[in-house]
Motif scaffolding. Structure first.
Motif, short mmCIF file in Angstrom:
data_model
loop_
_atom_site.label_atom_id
_atom_site.label_comp_id
_atom_site.label_asym_id
_atom_site.label_seq_id
_atom_site.Cartn_x
_atom_site.Cartn_y
_atom_site.Cartn_z
N TYR A 1 4.04 5.63 -4.85
CA TYR A 1 4.00 6.22 -6.70
C TYR A 1 2.85 6.84 -6.69
CZ TYR A 1 3.40 5.11 -11.34
OH TYR A 1 4.49 4.53 -12.99
N HIS A 2 1.89 7.12 -6.30
CA HIS A 2 0.42 8.58 -6.81
C HIS A 2 0.48 9.29 -6.09
CE1 HIS A 2 -1.07 4.19 -8.63
NE2 HIS A 2 -1.33 5.03 -9.56
N GLY A 3 1.94 9.56 -5.79
CA GLY A 3 2.01 11.07 -5.09
C GLY A 3 1.59 11.04 -3.87
N GLY A 4 0.86 10.21 -3.16
CA GLY A 4 1.23 10.01 -1.30
C GLY A 4 -0.52 10.69 -1.79
N TRP B 1 -9.08 -7.33 0.65
CA TRP B 1 -10.64 -7.40 0.70
C TRP B 1 -11.24 -6.50 -0.48
CZ3 TRP B 1 -13.55 -11.02 3.05
CH2 TRP B 1 -12.95 -11.45 3.76
N VAL B 2 -11.51 -6.92 -1.55
CA VAL B 2 -12.30 -5.99 -2.95
C VAL B 2 -13.62 -6.26 -2.77
CG1 VAL B 2 -10.22 -5.37 -3.57
CG2 VAL B 2 -11.87 -7.84 -4.03
N GLU B 3 -14.01 -4.40 -2.69
CA GLU B 3 -15.85 -4.87 -3.21
C GLU B 3 -15.92 -6.16 -4.73
OE1 GLU B 3 -18.36 -1.83 -3.53
OE2 GLU B 3 -17.11 -0.34 -2.36
N ALA B 4 -16.89 -7.24 -4.82
CA ALA B 4 -16.87 -7.72 -5.35
C ALA B 4 -17.47 -7.44 -7.07
CB ALA B 4 -17.89 -9.08 -4.31
N SER C 1 -6.73 8.09 -1.75
CA SER C 1 -7.88 8.06 -2.06
C SER C 1 -7.88 6.85 -3.01
CB SER C 1 -8.36 9.16 -2.21
OG SER C 1 -7.68 10.17 -2.96
N LEU C 2 -6.53 7.05 -3.83
CA LEU C 2 -6.59 5.95 -4.77
C LEU C 2 -7.03 4.35 -4.56
CD1 LEU C 2 -4.75 7.93 -7.60
CD2 LEU C 2 -7.13 8.60 -7.33
N PHE C 3 -6.25 4.31 -3.61
CA PHE C 3 -5.64 2.81 -3.35
C PHE C 3 -7.68 2.33 -2.61
CE2 PHE C 3 -4.85 -0.30 -0.67
CZ PHE C 3 -4.20 -1.28 -1.39
N LYS D 1 0.92 -0.99 -0.05
CA LYS D 1 0.01 0.55 -0.01
C LYS D 1 0.93 1.23 0.28
CE LYS D 1 -3.38 2.57 2.52
NZ LYS D 1 -4.91 2.23 3.55
N GLU D 2 1.62 0.72 0.88
CA GLU D 2 2.64 2.47 0.84
C GLU D 2 3.15 2.85 -0.52
OE1 GLU D 2 5.36 1.89 4.37
OE2 GLU D 2 3.52 1.60 5.46
N THR D 3 3.96 1.61 -1.30
CA THR D 3 4.77 1.48 -2.53
C THR D 3 3.75 2.11 -3.80
OG1 THR D 3 5.90 -0.56 -1.22
CG2 THR D 3 5.28 0.47 -4.13
#
Length: 235
Positions: free
Chosen positions: A65-68, A149-152, A71-73, A59-61
């Protein structure tokens, strides 16, 4: 001694490690989630910890990579109590969101069973999913290959909800069948107890008895009708 303000929020368990584990089970706490094992409770389980560390690094990587911007994760580490965990195993089924999900499945079962065809049942499923999302803000989560966990996806979600309805329908039929058999057996037992109290012994009589009929000695009653729908005693 514990302060009064937290006394009702926790309970101290004493004894051996095995005794404490059994005590925790009585409160619905799955022992496989506790990070110690062994009869003495001194063996530390590190598998889940290492998996968590690996997920956090990923997650931290990604965020770096996306500028901190985290919310994109879109992956989830800790589900909320309203989320439905689409996974097998007792710890998941005891999750509050799953318990509420199964209760709502039971409440909607009659509408699902009364649907005239497969398309109608799919419409009931879509309505059910939308209702849960609107009323409880539930998310339907599955685990991906990295243990997040991800949304189905909608198709996979609907297939799993259909399976839940089908399982609930099957269990409902089994319970009804057991209840009917129990009622039939109770009726039979009550009749035989009544005969015993009155000293009437049921016996078969080839001259009088036809199919599903029985001649009772002394008063020679003929029993007609079925055992489940009630008894009809005729002279």
């Amino acid at each position: 001694l514990s302060p009064p303000e937290i006394r009702y929020n926790y309970k101290i368990h004493t004894g051996s490690a095995t005794e404490v584990m059994y005590s925790l089970l009585s409160f619905g706490i799955p022992t496989d989630t506790i990070p110690v094992s062994g009869s003495d409770g001194t063996t530390i389980k590190t598998k889940d910890l290492h998996r968590w560390i690996s997920r956090r690094k990923n997650k931290e990587t990604f965020v770096t990579y996306h500028g901190g911007d985290d919310s994109l994760f879109d992956k989830i580490d800790l589900p909320t109590r309203h989320d439905v965990l689409l996974a097998k195993g007792r710890p998941y089924q005891n999750h509050p969101g799953n318990i509420e999900y199964l209760q709502l499945i039971d409440e909607s079962l009659r509408e699902y069973e009364s649907a005239p065809n497969r398309k109608g049942k799919r419409d009931v499923v879509r309505k059910f999913v939308a209702m849960m999302r609107d009323t409880t803000s539930a998310r339907f989560l599955i685990k991906d290959e990295d243990d997040w966990w991800v949304e189905a996806q909608e198709k996979e979600l609907h297939d799993k909800v259909v399976k839940s309805f089908s399982h609930a329908s099957s269990m409902s039929r089994k319970n009804k069948s057991k209840a009917d058999n129990s009622t039939m057996q109770d009726t039979h037992n009550n009749f035989m107890a009544s005969c015993k109290r009155r000293k009437i012994e049921p016996r078969m009589d080839d001259e009088v008895v036809g199919e599903n009929k029985r001649c009772l000695s002394q008063s020679c009653f003929v029993l007609t009708g079925d055992w489940n729908g009630g008894l009809d005693l005729r002279m």
